[in-house]
Write a protein that holds these residues in place. Sequence first.
Motif, short mmCIF file in Angstrom:
data_model
loop_
_atom_site.label_atom_id
_atom_site.label_comp_id
_atom_site.label_asym_id
_atom_site.label_seq_id
_atom_site.Cartn_x
_atom_site.Cartn_y
_atom_site.Cartn_z
N LYS A 157 21.63 34.66 15.74
CA LYS A 157 22.40 33.99 16.80
C LYS A 157 22.63 34.97 17.96
O LYS A 157 22.44 34.62 19.12
CB LYS A 157 23.74 33.47 16.27
N GLN A 158 23.04 36.19 17.62
CA GLN A 158 23.29 37.19 18.66
C GLN A 158 21.99 37.61 19.33
O GLN A 158 21.93 37.77 20.55
CB GLN A 158 24.02 38.41 18.10
N LEU A 159 20.94 37.78 18.55
CA LEU A 159 19.64 38.12 19.12
C LEU A 159 19.20 37.05 20.11
O LEU A 159 18.73 37.35 21.20
CB LEU A 159 18.59 38.30 18.02
N GLY A 160 19.39 35.80 19.75
CA GLY A 160 19.04 34.70 20.64
C GLY A 160 19.84 34.74 21.93
O GLY A 160 19.29 34.52 23.02
N GLU A 173 16.40 31.28 21.02
CA GLU A 173 17.62 31.57 21.77
C GLU A 173 18.87 31.02 21.10
O GLU A 173 19.95 31.57 21.27
CB GLU A 173 17.51 31.04 23.20
N HIS A 174 18.72 29.95 20.35
CA HIS A 174 19.87 29.37 19.64
C HIS A 174 20.04 29.97 18.24
O HIS A 174 20.97 29.62 17.52
CB HIS A 174 19.74 27.86 19.56
N GLY A 175 19.14 30.87 17.86
CA GLY A 175 19.23 31.50 16.55
C GLY A 175 18.86 30.58 15.41
O GLY A 175 19.21 30.83 14.26
N ASN A 176 18.15 29.50 15.72
CA ASN A 176 17.77 28.52 14.71
C ASN A 176 16.47 28.87 14.01
O ASN A 176 16.08 28.18 13.08
CB ASN A 176 17.63 27.13 15.34
N ARG A 177 15.81 29.90 14.47
CA ARG A 177 14.53 30.30 13.90
C ARG A 177 14.47 31.82 13.83
O ARG A 177 14.72 32.49 14.82
CB ARG A 177 13.41 29.76 14.79
N PRO A 178 14.16 32.36 12.65
CA PRO A 178 14.00 33.81 12.58
C PRO A 178 12.80 34.24 13.45
O PRO A 178 11.83 33.50 13.57
CB PRO A 178 13.72 34.10 11.11
N ILE A 179 12.93 35.40 14.05
CA ILE A 179 11.87 35.87 14.92
C ILE A 179 11.00 36.89 14.18
O ILE A 179 11.52 37.77 13.49
CB ILE A 179 12.44 36.45 16.22
N GLN A 180 9.71 36.75 14.32
CA GLN A 180 8.80 37.70 13.70
C GLN A 180 8.68 38.92 14.62
O GLN A 180 8.87 38.83 15.83
CB GLN A 180 7.45 37.06 13.47
N LEU A 181 8.39 40.07 14.02
CA LEU A 181 8.32 41.31 14.79
C LEU A 181 7.30 41.24 15.92
O LEU A 181 7.55 41.76 17.01
CB LEU A 181 8.02 42.49 13.88
N GLU A 182 6.18 40.60 15.68
CA GLU A 182 5.17 40.48 16.74
C GLU A 182 5.73 39.71 17.93
O GLU A 182 5.54 40.11 19.08
CB GLU A 182 3.93 39.78 16.20
N ALA A 183 6.44 38.63 17.67
CA ALA A 183 7.03 37.83 18.75
C ALA A 183 8.12 38.64 19.47
O ALA A 183 8.20 38.62 20.70
CB ALA A 183 7.61 36.53 18.20
#
Length: 85
Positions: free
Chosen positions: A6-9, A41-51
């Motif tokens: 969520k914060q990352l988003g 941006e809403h923190g609804n999906r984990p982000i992969q390192l490549e992305a």
Amino acid sequence: MPIDYKQLGKNIYAVRKKHKLTQQGLAEMLDYSPEHISQLEHGNRPIQLEALNQICEKLDVSFGDLLLGATAAKILPNGELSENN
């Protein structure tokens, strides 16, 4: 330490807004859909390192700054941006 998506988003949102980009604009730069950017941006999906790496490169921000929120743009409680210069 687990990643707070969520914060990352919120941090991705703040940096994107600082660069005056829309979700559509960032999506086109990354070859993602605007919906994908919205989910990140809403923190609804984990982000992969490549992305995350691609986002950092396109928005000219470091991994650490994006993960820890040490960006020049901050989100105020009312949802507006504050530029810390």
